[in-house]
Design a protein around this motif. Structure first.
Motif, PDB file in Angstrom:
ATOM      1  N   LYS A   1      -0.602  10.574   9.954  1.00 26.76           N
ATOM      2  CA  LYS A   1       0.341   9.881   9.082  1.00 26.76           C
ATOM      3  C   LYS A   1       0.685   8.506   9.662  1.00 26.76           C
ATOM      4  O   LYS A   1       0.756   7.518   8.943  1.00 26.76           O
ATOM      5  N   TYR A   2       0.872   8.449  10.960  1.00 25.61           N
ATOM      6  CA  TYR A   2       1.178   7.182  11.614  1.00 25.61           C
ATOM      7  C   TYR A   2       0.043   6.183  11.409  1.00 25.61           C
ATOM      8  O   TYR A   2       0.274   5.032  11.050  1.00 25.61           O
ATOM      9  N   HIS A   3      -1.184   6.628  11.606  1.00 27.42           N
ATOM     10  CA  HIS A   3      -2.329   5.737  11.420  1.00 27.42           C
ATOM     11  C   HIS A   3      -2.442   5.274   9.977  1.00 27.42           C
ATOM     12  O   HIS A   3      -2.750   4.118   9.716  1.00 27.42           O
ATOM     13  N   TYR A   4      -2.197   6.171   9.046  1.00 28.40           N
ATOM     14  CA  TYR A   4      -2.266   5.803   7.637  1.00 28.40           C
ATOM     15  C   TYR A   4      -1.231   4.727   7.317  1.00 28.40           C
ATOM     16  O   TYR A   4      -1.533   3.759   6.620  1.00 28.40           O
TER      17      TYR A   4
ATOM     18  N   ASP B   1      -4.931  -2.608   1.253  1.00 24.96           N
ATOM     19  CA  ASP B   1      -6.316  -2.461   0.789  1.00 24.96           C
ATOM     20  C   ASP B   1      -7.032  -1.333   1.523  1.00 24.96           C
ATOM     21  O   ASP B   1      -7.774  -0.559   0.909  1.00 24.96           O
ATOM     22  N   ASP B   2      -6.818  -1.235   2.833  1.00 26.47           N
ATOM     23  CA  ASP B   2      -7.457  -0.181   3.619  1.00 26.47           C
ATOM     24  C   ASP B   2      -6.912   1.195   3.229  1.00 26.47           C
ATOM     25  O   ASP B   2      -7.666   2.170   3.168  1.00 26.47           O
ATOM     26  N   LYS B   3      -5.613   1.272   2.964  1.00 34.48           N
ATOM     27  CA  LYS B   3      -5.022   2.538   2.520  1.00 34.48           C
ATOM     28  C   LYS B   3      -5.664   2.994   1.218  1.00 34.48           C
ATOM     29  O   LYS B   3      -6.035   4.154   1.060  1.00 34.48           O
ATOM     30  N   THR B   4      -5.793   2.048   0.294  1.00 33.28           N
ATOM     31  CA  THR B   4      -6.376   2.364  -1.005  1.00 33.28           C
ATOM     32  C   THR B   4      -7.820   2.814  -0.850  1.00 33.28           C
ATOM     33  O   THR B   4      -8.232   3.813  -1.448  1.00 33.28           O
ATOM     34  N   GLU B   5      -8.585   2.094  -0.050  1.00 36.63           N
ATOM     35  CA  GLU B   5      -9.986   2.439   0.164  1.00 36.63           C
ATOM     36  C   GLU B   5     -10.120   3.822   0.809  1.00 36.63           C
ATOM     37  O   GLU B   5     -10.907   4.660   0.358  1.00 36.63           O
ATOM     38  N   LEU B   6      -9.335   4.085   1.844  1.00 38.51           N
ATOM     39  CA  LEU B   6      -9.371   5.374   2.529  1.00 38.51           C
ATOM     40  C   LEU B   6      -8.942   6.500   1.597  1.00 38.51           C
ATOM     41  O   LEU B   6      -9.606   7.533   1.499  1.00 38.51           O
TER      42      LEU B   6
END
Length: 69
Positions: A13-16, A22-27
């Motif tokens: 959760k911390y890493h997210y 943009d990276d959150k959406t892609e992941l």
């Protein structure tokens, strides 16, 4: 042993939260595509840290792959 498991789970959760939007959406989108989990379920699982073992494994793999891009 439970403390170690909780610490590992908290790290996901911390890493997210540390990712750019943009990276959150892609992941997230790649996780949803590969796992078949719905969008509301993803956020519920993230908030409650209730990923099943295979879902957690996939998410960890996606995080690791993202770090090396």
């Amino acid at each position: 042993m439970r403390k170690e498991q909780k610490q590992t789970k908290m790290v996901l959760k911390y890493h997210y939260e540390q990712l750019s939007r943009d990276d959150k959406t892609e992941l997230r989108d790649e996780f949803l595509r590969q796992s078949g989990v719905s969008l509301p379920a993803f956020y519920n699982k993230m908030a409650n840290d209730s990923f099943k073992p295979l879902e957690r494994e996939l998410l960890e793999k996606l995080f690791n792959d993202k770090q090396f891009d």
